[in-house]
Motif scaffolding. Structure first.
Motif, PDB file in Angstrom:
ATOM      1  N   GLU A   1      39.331  30.896  27.424  1.00 50.19           N
ATOM      2  CA  GLU A   1      40.370  29.791  26.103  1.00 50.19           C
ATOM      3  C   GLU A   1      39.658  28.030  26.822  1.00 50.19           C
ATOM      4  OE1 GLU A   1      43.543  28.680  25.045  1.00 50.19           O
ATOM      5  OE2 GLU A   1      44.081  30.683  24.752  1.00 50.19           O
ATOM      6  N   HIS A   2      39.606  28.267  27.953  1.00 55.38           N
ATOM      7  CA  HIS A   2      39.326  26.546  28.874  1.00 55.38           C
ATOM      8  C   HIS A   2      38.488  26.838  29.345  1.00 55.38           C
ATOM      9  CE1 HIS A   2      43.379  25.490  28.409  1.00 55.38           C
ATOM     10  NE2 HIS A   2      44.279  26.784  27.587  1.00 55.38           N
ATOM     11  N   ASN A   3      37.741  27.423  28.826  1.00 61.08           N
ATOM     12  CA  ASN A   3      35.551  27.935  29.367  1.00 61.08           C
ATOM     13  C   ASN A   3      35.744  27.856  30.997  1.00 61.08           C
ATOM     14  OD1 ASN A   3      32.938  28.437  29.048  1.00 61.08           O
ATOM     15  ND2 ASN A   3      32.625  25.381  28.754  1.00 61.08           N
ATOM     16  N   LEU A   4      36.574  28.203  31.524  1.00 58.29           N
ATOM     17  CA  LEU A   4      36.717  28.591  32.926  1.00 58.29           C
ATOM     18  C   LEU A   4      35.613  28.904  33.697  1.00 58.29           C
ATOM     19  CD1 LEU A   4      40.130  27.118  33.986  1.00 58.29           C
ATOM     20  CD2 LEU A   4      38.676  25.827  33.845  1.00 58.29           C
ATOM     21  N   LYS A   5      33.869  29.027  33.280  1.00 59.19           N
ATOM     22  CA  LYS A   5      33.668  29.985  33.765  1.00 59.19           C
ATOM     23  C   LYS A   5      32.403  29.533  34.011  1.00 59.19           C
ATOM     24  CE  LYS A   5      33.226  31.243  29.111  1.00 59.19           C
ATOM     25  NZ  LYS A   5      32.806  31.404  28.114  1.00 59.19           N
ATOM     26  N   VAL A   6      31.663  30.506  35.385  1.00 58.14           N
ATOM     27  CA  VAL A   6      30.085  29.119  35.785  1.00 58.14           C
ATOM     28  C   VAL A   6      29.034  30.250  35.986  1.00 58.14           C
ATOM     29  CG1 VAL A   6      31.512  27.816  37.531  1.00 58.14           C
ATOM     30  CG2 VAL A   6      31.380  30.361  38.356  1.00 58.14           C
ATOM     31  N   PRO A   7      28.254  30.325  35.601  1.00 55.45           N
ATOM     32  CA  PRO A   7      26.816  31.666  36.348  1.00 55.45           C
ATOM     33  C   PRO A   7      27.165  31.963  37.122  1.00 55.45           C
ATOM     34  CG  PRO A   7      26.366  28.557  35.782  1.00 55.45           C
ATOM     35  CD  PRO A   7      28.072  28.911  35.661  1.00 55.45           C
ATOM     36  N   LEU A   8      26.222  33.539  37.245  1.00 54.04           N
ATOM     37  CA  LEU A   8      26.277  34.026  39.161  1.00 54.04           C
ATOM     38  C   LEU A   8      24.891  34.475  38.664  1.00 54.04           C
ATOM     39  CD1 LEU A   8      29.991  34.467  40.018  1.00 54.04           C
ATOM     40  CD2 LEU A   8      28.487  31.946  40.410  1.00 54.04           C
ATOM     41  N   CYS A   9      24.251  35.305  39.795  1.00 52.54           N
ATOM     42  CA  CYS A   9      23.536  35.847  40.081  1.00 52.54           C
ATOM     43  C   CYS A   9      23.868  37.224  40.439  1.00 52.54           C
ATOM     44  CB  CYS A   9      22.400  35.379  41.046  1.00 52.54           C
ATOM     45  SG  CYS A   9      23.061  35.635  43.001  1.00 52.54           S
ATOM     46  N   ARG A  10      23.133  38.387  40.208  1.00 57.59           N
ATOM     47  CA  ARG A  10      23.981  40.004  40.492  1.00 57.59           C
ATOM     48  C   ARG A  10      24.378  40.072  41.817  1.00 57.59           C
ATOM     49  NH1 ARG A  10      27.358  43.274  37.796  1.00 57.59           N
ATOM     50  NH2 ARG A  10      25.651  42.628  35.918  1.00 57.59           N
ATOM     51  N   SER A  11      24.019  39.554  42.698  1.00 52.61           N
ATOM     52  CA  SER A  11      24.019  39.485  43.956  1.00 52.61           C
ATOM     53  C   SER A  11      25.582  38.740  44.290  1.00 52.61           C
ATOM     54  CB  SER A  11      22.731  39.526  44.621  1.00 52.61           C
ATOM     55  OG  SER A  11      23.883  39.125  46.102  1.00 52.61           O
ATOM     56  N   CYS A  12      25.547  37.555  44.183  1.00 50.77           N
ATOM     57  CA  CYS A  12      26.658  36.669  44.491  1.00 50.77           C
ATOM     58  C   CYS A  12      27.518  37.187  43.485  1.00 50.77           C
ATOM     59  CB  CYS A  12      26.530  35.304  44.173  1.00 50.77           C
ATOM     60  SG  CYS A  12      25.601  34.335  44.869  1.00 50.77           S
ATOM     61  N   HIS A  13      27.715  37.897  42.732  1.00 47.22           N
ATOM     62  CA  HIS A  13      28.565  38.159  41.235  1.00 47.22           C
ATOM     63  C   HIS A  13      29.050  39.017  42.180  1.00 47.22           C
ATOM     64  CE1 HIS A  13      30.291  39.121  36.944  1.00 47.22           C
ATOM     65  NE2 HIS A  13      30.800  38.162  37.679  1.00 47.22           N
ATOM     66  N   MET A  14      28.705  39.937  42.624  1.00 50.02           N
ATOM     67  CA  MET A  14      28.637  41.236  43.240  1.00 50.02           C
ATOM     68  C   MET A  14      29.840  40.794  44.213  1.00 50.02           C
ATOM     69  SD  MET A  14      28.441  42.945  40.668  1.00 50.02           S
ATOM     70  CE  MET A  14      29.347  44.660  41.771  1.00 50.02           C
ATOM     71  N   ALA A  15      29.245  39.960  45.166  1.00 48.52           N
ATOM     72  CA  ALA A  15      30.194  39.860  46.394  1.00 48.52           C
ATOM     73  C   ALA A  15      31.318  39.285  46.188  1.00 48.52           C
ATOM     74  CB  ALA A  15      28.797  38.682  47.729  1.00 48.52           C
ATOM     75  N   LEU A  16      31.360  38.771  44.997  1.00 45.56           N
ATOM     76  CA  LEU A  16      32.414  38.233  45.039  1.00 45.56           C
ATOM     77  C   LEU A  16      32.826  39.165  43.667  1.00 45.56           C
ATOM     78  CD1 LEU A  16      32.949  34.669  43.276  1.00 45.56           C
ATOM     79  CD2 LEU A  16      34.741  36.763  42.581  1.00 45.56           C
ATOM     80  N   HIS A  17      32.791  39.927  43.715  1.00 42.71           N
ATOM     81  CA  HIS A  17      34.648  41.120  42.977  1.00 42.71           C
ATOM     82  C   HIS A  17      34.216  42.440  44.479  1.00 42.71           C
ATOM     83  CE1 HIS A  17      35.304  40.034  39.053  1.00 42.71           C
ATOM     84  NE2 HIS A  17      33.791  39.401  39.485  1.00 42.71           N
ATOM     85  N   ASP A  18      33.308  42.201  45.008  1.00 43.65           N
ATOM     86  CA  ASP A  18      33.444  43.616  45.716  1.00 43.65           C
ATOM     87  C   ASP A  18      33.819  43.127  47.209  1.00 43.65           C
ATOM     88  OD1 ASP A  18      32.107  45.256  44.284  1.00 43.65           O
ATOM     89  OD2 ASP A  18      29.922  45.500  45.284  1.00 43.65           O
ATOM     90  N   LYS A  19      34.119  41.639  47.560  1.00 44.20           N
ATOM     91  CA  LYS A  19      33.828  41.540  49.241  1.00 44.20           C
ATOM     92  C   LYS A  19      35.015  39.861  48.403  1.00 44.20           C
ATOM     93  CE  LYS A  19      29.959  42.661  50.929  1.00 44.20           C
ATOM     94  NZ  LYS A  19      28.976  42.230  51.671  1.00 44.20           N
ATOM     95  N   GLY A  20      35.852  39.696  47.475  1.00 42.29           N
ATOM     96  CA  GLY A  20      36.449  38.557  47.564  1.00 42.29           C
ATOM     97  C   GLY A  20      35.718  37.305  48.224  1.00 42.29           C
ATOM     98  N   LEU A  21      34.578  36.983  47.759  1.00 39.91           N
ATOM     99  CA  LEU A  21      33.629  35.892  48.937  1.00 39.91           C
ATOM    100  C   LEU A  21      33.846  34.756  48.060  1.00 39.91           C
ATOM    101  CD1 LEU A  21      30.102  37.278  50.552  1.00 39.91           C
ATOM    102  CD2 LEU A  21      32.236  36.792  51.422  1.00 39.91           C
ATOM    103  N   PHE A  22      34.449  33.796  48.442  1.00 43.57           N
ATOM    104  CA  PHE A  22      34.643  32.584  47.605  1.00 43.57           C
ATOM    105  C   PHE A  22      35.016  31.957  46.224  1.00 43.57           C
ATOM    106  CE2 PHE A  22      29.810  32.860  48.761  1.00 43.57           C
ATOM    107  CZ  PHE A  22      29.872  31.771  49.935  1.00 43.57           C
ATOM    108  N   ASP A  23      35.818  33.803  46.217  1.00 48.56           N
ATOM    109  CA  ASP A  23      36.895  33.308  44.949  1.00 48.56           C
ATOM    110  C   ASP A  23      37.526  32.677  44.861  1.00 48.56           C
ATOM    111  OD1 ASP A  23      38.019  35.124  42.698  1.00 48.56           O
ATOM    112  OD2 ASP A  23      39.701  36.313  43.601  1.00 48.56           O
ATOM    113  N   LYS A  24      38.428  32.007  46.006  1.00 50.62           N
ATOM    114  CA  LYS A  24      39.387  31.097  46.154  1.00 50.62           C
ATOM    115  C   LYS A  24      39.385  29.837  45.555  1.00 50.62           C
ATOM    116  CE  LYS A  24      42.484  28.844  48.917  1.00 50.62           C
ATOM    117  NZ  LYS A  24      43.448  29.296  51.013  1.00 50.62           N
TER     118      LYS A  24
END
Length: 88
Positions: free
Chosen positions: A37-60
């Motif tokens: 709703e507030h457009n709090l999104k960013v574009p990611l490559c597949r590799s960074c996106h998977m690292a974020l979801h699998d390992k929590g990298l850069f989530d905070k």
């Protein structure tokens, strides 16, 4: 995640600068709909996106950036009311 739409301006991964293929909601789980709703999104490559979801990298860091973006036009109190807590 959905592929980038042609109308989306940024086509580089927010984290590594490579070609983006995914959109990541910076606030997820129960906060995802409000992030959309507030457009709090960013574009990611597949590799960074998977690292974020699998390992929590850069989530905070992305959660903090989402709050900073929100607070450009709203107050911290509004952020907490909307998302339930502060990440900063």
């Amino acid at each position: 995640m959905a592929n980038l739409k042609k109308s989306y301006v940024q086509t580089e991964c927010y984290l590594c600068g490579g070609p983006a293929s995914d959109i990541h909601h910076m606030l997820h789980g129960s906060m995802r709909a409000k992030a959309e709703e507030h457009n709090l999104k960013v574009p990611l490559c597949r590799s960074c996106h998977m690292a974020l979801h699998d390992k929590g990298l850069f989530d905070k860091e992305l959660q903090q950036e989402a709050q900073r973006r929100f607070e450009e036009t709203h107050t911290r109190e509004q952020f907490i009311k909307e998302f339930g807590k502060s990440f900063l």
